[in-house]
Design a protein around this motif. Sequence first.
Motif, PDB file in Angstrom:
ATOM      1  N   THR A   5      52.158  59.291   4.814  1.00 38.69           N
ATOM      2  CA  THR A   5      51.426  59.312   6.077  1.00 38.69           C
ATOM      3  C   THR A   5      50.290  58.299   6.049  1.00 38.69           C
ATOM      4  N   LYS A   6      50.017  57.760   7.219  1.00 35.75           N
ATOM      5  CA  LYS A   6      48.916  56.824   7.403  1.00 35.75           C
ATOM      6  C   LYS A   6      48.102  57.266   8.612  1.00 35.75           C
ATOM      7  N   LYS A   7      46.926  56.682   8.769  1.00 32.44           N
ATOM      8  CA  LYS A   7      46.074  56.993   9.913  1.00 32.44           C
ATOM      9  C   LYS A   7      46.794  56.669  11.213  1.00 32.44           C
ATOM     10  N   PHE A   8      46.431  57.395  12.266  1.00 31.16           N
ATOM     11  CA  PHE A   8      47.039  57.212  13.577  1.00 31.16           C
ATOM     12  C   PHE A   8      46.943  55.764  14.051  1.00 31.16           C
ATOM     13  N   SER A  13      54.785  51.035   9.662  1.00 28.82           N
ATOM     14  CA  SER A  13      55.375  50.167   8.635  1.00 28.82           C
ATOM     15  C   SER A  13      54.411  49.880   7.488  1.00 28.82           C
ATOM     16  N   VAL A  14      53.113  50.110   7.683  1.00 28.30           N
ATOM     17  CA  VAL A  14      52.130  49.917   6.618  1.00 28.30           C
ATOM     18  C   VAL A  14      52.426  50.841   5.431  1.00 28.30           C
ATOM     19  N   LEU A  36      60.275  59.372   4.714  1.00 23.25           N
ATOM     20  CA  LEU A  36      59.749  59.361   6.068  1.00 23.25           C
ATOM     21  C   LEU A  36      58.336  58.798   6.045  1.00 23.25           C
ATOM     22  N   ALA A  37      58.132  57.728   6.803  1.00 27.63           N
ATOM     23  CA  ALA A  37      56.790  57.169   6.974  1.00 27.63           C
ATOM     24  C   ALA A  37      56.326  57.546   8.379  1.00 27.63           C
ATOM     25  N   THR A  38      55.079  58.003   8.495  1.00 26.81           N
ATOM     26  CA  THR A  38      54.574  58.410   9.800  1.00 26.81           C
ATOM     27  C   THR A  38      53.074  58.179   9.914  1.00 26.81           C
ATOM     28  N   ASN A  39      52.650  57.983  11.151  1.00 27.72           N
ATOM     29  CA  ASN A  39      51.215  57.945  11.449  1.00 27.72           C
ATOM     30  C   ASN A  39      50.865  59.097  12.388  1.00 27.72           C
ATOM     31  N   GLY A  40      51.778  60.057  12.514  1.00 26.81           N
ATOM     32  CA  GLY A  40      51.584  61.213  13.372  1.00 26.81           C
ATOM     33  C   GLY A  40      52.177  61.030  14.759  1.00 26.81           C
TER      34      GLY A  40
END
Length: 86
Positions: A5-8, A13-14, A36-40
Amino acid sequence: LVIETKKFSADVSVGLPQLLTYAYKGLSHQESVWGLATNGMDYQFVFLQKGETSTYHLFPKLNLVDAKQSVQLLQAMKAICKPHVG
């Protein structure tokens, strides 16, 4: 399933390089790994498979607020969580 997970505010893709690193390590214990990669808001699935040369398949990004894509997102999660027989 490996989740990164990354910041919104970050593009989903980061998180892919870090996700692929963790998922690749998982291939030492099993034949394939879902990631699974997600930013929410945006979600991107990756499927890695062990082989002589390990490979991965990057699936299209899905957005939670798009009605059609949110249904596809739920279907993908359901399919990944379904127990496999064999």
